[in-house]
Scaffold this active site. Structure first.
Site, PDB file in Angstrom:
ATOM      1  N   GLU A 435      -1.181 -46.487  15.538  1.00 17.33           N
ATOM      2  CA  GLU A 435      -0.858 -45.083  15.840  1.00 17.33           C
ATOM      3  C   GLU A 435       0.376 -44.599  15.083  1.00 17.33           C
ATOM      4  O   GLU A 435       1.168 -43.810  15.582  1.00 17.33           O
ATOM      5  CB  GLU A 435      -0.679 -44.865  17.347  1.00 17.33           C
ATOM      6  N   GLY A 436       0.545 -45.094  13.880  1.00 19.02           N
ATOM      7  CA  GLY A 436       1.722 -44.763  13.084  1.00 19.02           C
ATOM      8  C   GLY A 436       2.806 -45.781  13.355  1.00 19.02           C
ATOM      9  O   GLY A 436       3.320 -45.868  14.471  1.00 19.02           O
TER      10      GLY A 436
END
Length: 563
Positions: A435-436
């Site tokens: 998610e980053g």
């Protein structure tokens, strides 16, 4: 050890610290909800986590997901647990009631999600992706698409996935190559391959709705040329029944360090039929609705695993006899040793503050999505944007530290499978990456939110905190928080100023800056909890201010060395 859902601690935040019924009281969507309902839901969530999810956590880790010719089988007990999850209404907690949701606040849902992550992280990920897909479609799909897909996603009968990453691109979505060609019937044919797709294929839901980023033939290069498409595993007929299999299939699953019961898939599209969501070339903007919710969810993963690790370490430290205590008792329980107390207090400091920040951020998201007061919406939107990268990155950095500290309390027993601590460490490690990555979150905070807004987001944050501080009684900790907020403002102004002439500065100081801001934020939240607890948390609060908050000194010095 059986997980003990910290419902009392959670209701302390809901009722005493943030007064959610008052804070959200002017929002019509939440007018019928009260603290008794919130408490009852949390109690039931705790029972579900303990009675249904935890018993299949270790076995799920040991068995893992199995892949055979495009079919993914989840571990024993997962299908049954998922059915109980659906029947219990847990997937529909925050969704729009117009499509079958319960419409409860996100500020409550983060606490439910924490329990489920504590009990069984792999299982919780499936529902997390479906919830994000639901919110994205609620925000960006046309009404016909909502009517066709939302009810079954909200119920959990169908699940969702987010198809972004490609092997050559990683986090740089501007490089993605998946293509979407328009068809005469208004649909699109997609060709390409995606990797690291959580829940991309499994055997628990009857259909999977993939949200896929791809490029149209006339797309400009880079991130401004990305469009978003809904690509179902099975086609959905006009009457809602399932049709033929679509051209999107799982090519393989990853063999991972942790979260082994969560299927992490390579998804291949060969003439896969999809439908455009949102305007052409605006797919990344639409996808951020889902991505930001997933970033909060993954942050909660760090808190959930940290809480489970703390509970096990605390119980072990009270039971395990080892060495001589200061009072001469020998052998003494580990809990009587000062260094073990330090470790347990550190774990608890992170968990309690992180949980508080999760509820605080959740309440701003509730205002963003539900309030009719445009002034509140503007402030809440900025606060959500400012706090989201902090929550994702710091919850998971602190969560991983907490899990490894818990492992340390167990000594050698923490390194072997028998006690379960090594699984928490393995399961938590990914949360800093997907998610980053946390480095990307830090760059988002300092680049987009601080420098990009010319300090405006920080000013809103400082205004929100300072306006609350003035209502609190005077104390040494209040003075400490006030001084840190002033220091944060000055340090941030220097970063903005120096970055104008040296573009390397944000890259060099981003991670330290995020940790610094997170700890300053935690100091405010610990003070807020201390005041609300009326003396009952003074000892724990004092530990945070004396032993954890001092990390800001080193972080500030590190940042200033590059300015």
């Amino acid at each position: 050890m059986q997980y003990q859902a910290p419902v009392d601690d959670m209701m302390f935040l809901v009722k005493d610290v943030f007064s959610l019924t008052e804070r959200l009281g002017d929002i019509a969507d939440f007018a019928d909800f009260d603290e008794d309902l919130y408490a009852a839901i949390l109690e039931e969530a705790g029972k579900f986590a303990t009675g249904v999810l935890q018993p299949i956590n270790r076995s799920g880790d040991e068995e893992g997901c199995q892949y055979n010719d495009g079919v993914v089988t989840t571990p024993k007990g997962f299908k049954e647990a998922y059915q109980a999850y659906v029947e219990g209404g847990w997937q529909s907690i925050t969704a729009d009631p117009n499509y079958g949701g319960q419409g409860l606040p996100k500020a409550l849902h983060v606490l439910i999600e924490e329990m489920f992550y504590s009990a069984n992280t792999s299982f919780c990920l499936y529902g997390s992706l479906t919830g994000g897909a639901t919110q994205l479609l609620q925000a960006h799909a046309d009404e016909a698409t909502k009517q066709k897909y939302l009810p079954n996603l909200i119920s959990g009968q169908w699940s969702g996935s987010m198809c972004l990453t490609e092997a050559h691109a990683g986090s740089d979505l501007g490089l993605l190559k998946t293509k979407a060609e328009p068809n005469d019937d208004g649909s699109y044919s997609l060709e390409g391959s995606k990797i690291f797709i959580t829940g991309g294929e499994h055997d628990m839901a009857e259909n999977i709705i993939h949200l896929v980023l791809a490029r149209l033939p006339d797309a400009p290069a880079g991130p401004k040329g990305i469009s978003l498409f809904l690509v179902p595993k099975f086609m959905v007929n006009d009457d809602g029944s399932l049709g033929e299999r679509n051209g999107i299939e799982c090519g393989s699953i990853e063999h991972k360090m942790g979260i082994k019961a969560s299927s992490t898939c390579v998804m291949n599209m060969d003439d896969a039929k999809g439908w455009l969501i949102g305007p052409p070339h605006q797919g990344l903007r639409c996808m951020f609705t889902m991505m930001n919710l997933e970033r909060l969810s993954i942050g909660i993963q760090g808190i959930g695993l940290g809480e489970m690790a703390f509970q096990q370490a605390d119980a072990y430290a009270r039971d395990r006899l080892q060495g001589r205590a200061n009072d001469g008792e020998a052998p003494a329980a580990l809990i009587k040793h000062g260094d073990v107390q330090r470790m347990l207090n550190t774990m608890e400091s992170f968990n309690k503050a992180g949980r508080a920040l999760g509820v605080w951020l959740g309440s701003y998201l509730d205002e963003t999505f539900h309030s009719k007061d445009q002034s509140k919406v503007k402030t809440a939107d900025i606060m959500s944007a400012w706090l989201t990268p902090i929550a994702k990155a710091y919850f998971t950095d602190a969560g991983y530290e907490t899990c490894t500290i818990g492992q340390q309390v167990f000594g050698g027993h923490g390194y072997v499978r028998e006690w379960g601590m090594e699984q928490h460490v393995r399961d938590c490690r990914i949360a800093q990456i997907y998610e980053g990555t946390n480095g990307i979150q830090a760059l988002d905070l300092i680049g987009r939110k601080l420098i990009g807004s010319k300090g405006e987001y920080l000013k809103v944050f400082l205004s929100e905190v300072n306006s609350d501080l003035v209502t609190m009684p005077d104390s040494a900790h209040k003075n400490q928080v006030s001084e840190l907020l002033t220091e944060l403002e000055q340090l941030s102004e220097t970063i903005i100023s120096r970055s104008a002439s040296n573009s390397e500065i944000p890259q060099l100081v981003a991670c330290d800056y995020l940790h610094y801001v997170a700890l300053v934020t935690y100091s405010y939240l610990w003070l807020k909890m201390e005041v609300a607890a009326q003396g009952k948390l003074d000892q724990q609060s004092a530990f945070f201010f004396k032993r954890i908050l001092t990390r800001t000194l080193g972080l500030k010095a590190s940042i200033e060395s590059e300015l």
